[in-house]
Enzyme design. Structure first.
Site, PDB file in Angstrom:
ATOM      1  N   GLY A  28       6.605 -26.965  -1.891  1.00 42.70           N
ATOM      2  CA  GLY A  28       7.815 -27.393  -2.595  1.00 42.70           C
ATOM      3  C   GLY A  28       7.754 -28.871  -2.903  1.00 42.70           C
ATOM      4  N   TYR A  67       1.970 -32.353   4.667  1.00 44.20           N
ATOM      5  CA  TYR A  67       1.396 -31.508   3.610  1.00 44.20           C
ATOM      6  C   TYR A  67       0.038 -32.087   3.186  1.00 44.20           C
ATOM      7  CZ  TYR A  67       1.213 -29.752  -1.284  1.00 44.20           C
ATOM      8  OH  TYR A  67       0.849 -29.209  -2.496  1.00 44.20           O
ATOM      9  N   LYS A  85      19.543 -30.900 -13.437  1.00 44.18           N
ATOM     10  CA  LYS A  85      20.751 -31.714 -13.280  1.00 44.18           C
ATOM     11  C   LYS A  85      21.292 -32.142 -14.644  1.00 44.18           C
ATOM     12  CE  LYS A  85      19.665 -33.498  -8.699  1.00 44.18           C
ATOM     13  NZ  LYS A  85      19.606 -34.652  -7.826  1.00 44.18           N
TER      14      LYS A  85
END
Ligand code: NAD
Length: 322
Positions: A79, A147, A198
Site C-alpha cells: 500500500g 517495506y 480527494k
C-alpha cells in the site's frame, strides 16, 4: 508460444502486465489471493492461491510436469505510505513468506527466468538537490521503512538463488506507480490516487488535506511506462537490480496542482500531520535506458488519463451509497 505466470495478477500492476503479455502472444497464468477488482482478467488461467504457503508456490509455477518460461513475482501485501507505516509487521511477515517460498519453488522447478518487483524504498532518504543515486548505492543500506528492508532482503535472496540454481533473475526497483485500476480508496492507495480522489470529491474552490507541507519530492510513473520497463528488463540480460521511474521529479504540492489543473478546479491545500516518508528522490535510469526504454508519459499526461477513471469510481461509489 512463450508461457508466463504472473503472481499478483489480481492487483494493479499485475493485471496491466497480464494484458501486455497477452498482446505479446504469451500463454499467461495469473495467480493471486483475490481476483482483479476493476476489470475482467485477460489471463488464460487464473489460480486463486495464498502464496504464503510453500505448496501453493509450487502449484503456481508447475505446468505439464515442468514449469513455464517466465515468472513475474508481483504478489505483495502492499500500500501507500499510510499502510507501510501502520502495517510493518504484516508487510514483513507476509511478503517475506511469499518471497522465500516463491524463490524456493522456482529453484525446485528449475524455473528459467524469474522477475522480482522491488522498490526504490530500498534506498536511504535523500535531500533535495542531491545528485542521482544509482542502483549500487542501495548498499550500505538504510531504507526509510520496513517495506524497503523486506524488498532488499528478497532481492538478495532471489539473486542468491539465481546464482546457485542458474535462474535468470531480473529485478526492477519501481518508483511510485499510478494509473487506472489502481487502489484509489481504503487506506492502501498511494499519493496520486489519494489526491485524485480527494479532488474528485471536492467542489471547485474547495480545500483538501495533505500529509506534511507538500515539499517532499517524488517521481510518479504511469503504469504503461512501468509495464514497458518490466517487459524490456525481463527480455534483457541485465542481472542486477534496475531502477524504473519517470525522470520528472515534482513536489507533492506540484502533484496537487497538476491534478487540480486536469480536474479544472481551484484547490487549496491544508497541511496535516501524517506519514510523509522520505524528503526527496533522484535516481539514475541508465540501466533501464540501456534496454531502449524511455518514459512516454509525463505527469500531466498520466494524470489526464488517471483522473477521469478515479472520478468515475467516485461517482459510482456515490450512486451506490444512495
Ligand atoms: P497491488 O496491491 O495492487 O498488487 C499486489 C497483489 O498481490 C494484490 O492483488 C494482492 O491480492 C496480491 N497478494 C497479496 N498477498 C498475497 C498472497 N499471500 N498470495 C497471493 N497474492 C497475494 O500492488 P501493485 O501496486 O500492483 O504492486 C505490485 C508489486 O510492485 C508489489 O510487489 C509492490 O511491492 C511493487 N511495487 C509497487 C509500487 C507502486 O507504486 N504500485 C512501487 C514499488 C513497488
Amino acid at each position: 508460444m512463450k508461457t508466463a505466470v504472473v503472481c499478483g495478477a489480481g492487483g494493479f500492476i499485475g493485471s496491466h502486465l497480464v494484458r501486455r503479455l497477452k498482446k505479446e502472444g504469451y500463454w499467461v497464468r495469473g495467480v493471486d489471493i483475490k481476483r482483479p477488482e476493476f476489470a475482467r482478467t485477460a489471463v488464460d488461467e487464473f489460480l486463486k492461491l495464498d502464496l504464503r504457503l510453500p505448496k501453493n508456490c509450487l502449484k503456481a509455477l508447475a505446468r505439464d510436469g515442468g514449469t513455464v518460461d517466465e515468472v513475474y513475482q508481483l504478489a505483495a501485501d502492499m500500500g501507500g505510505m499510510g499502510f507501510i507505516h501502520s502495517a510493518e509487521c504484516e508487510i514483513m511477515h507476509n511478503n517475506m513468506l511469499i518471497n522465500v517460498y516463491m524463490t524456493n519453488a522456482a529453484a525446485a522447478l528449475k524455473m528459467p527466468r524469474y522477475f522480482f518487483s522491488s522498490s526504490v524504498c530500498v534506498y536511504r532518504d535523500m535531500m533535495p538537490g542531491e545528485p542521482e543515486m544509482h542502483e549500487d548505492q542501495a548498499i550500505p543500506a538504510n531504507p526509510d521503512n520496513e517495506y524497503g528492508w523486506e524488498k532488499l532482503y528478497s532481492e538478495r535472496m532471489a539473486m542468491a538463488y539465481g546464482r546457485k540454481y542458474g535462474i535468470k533473475v531480473r529485478i526492477a526497483r519501481f518508483q511510485n506507480c499510478y494509473g487506472p485500476e489502481g487502489t484509489w480508496r481504503g487506506g492502501r492507495e498511494k499519493a496520486p490516487a489519494a489526491i485524485c480522489r480527494k479532488i474528485a470529491e471536492t467542489e471547485d474552490g474547495g480545500t483538501i488535506d495533505i500529509w506534511g507541507d507538500g515539499s517532499a519530492i517524488r517521481s510518479y510513473t504511469y503504469v504503461d511506462d512501468m509495464i514497458d520497463g518490466i517487459y524490456r528488463l525481463m527480455q534483457s540480460e541485465i542481472d542486477k537490480p534496475v531502477n524504473i521511474g519517470c525522470p520528472q521529479y515534482v513536489t507533492v504540492k506540484e502533484l496537487v496542482d497538476t491534478v487540480a489543473a486536469v480536474a479544472k478546479k481551484k484547490i487549496t491545500v491544508r497541511s496535516v500531520p501524517g506519514p510523509v516518508g522520505v524528503h526527496s528522490r533522484n535516481f539514475s535510469n541508465d540501466r533501464i535506458y540501456s534496454t531502449g526504454w524511455k518514459s512516454q508519459f509525463d505527469l500531466q499526461k498520466g494524470i489526464s488519463l488517471n483522473y477521469p477513471w478515479i472520478l468515475k469510481q467516485v461517482k459510482k461509489a456515490a450512486r451506490e451509497q444512495k
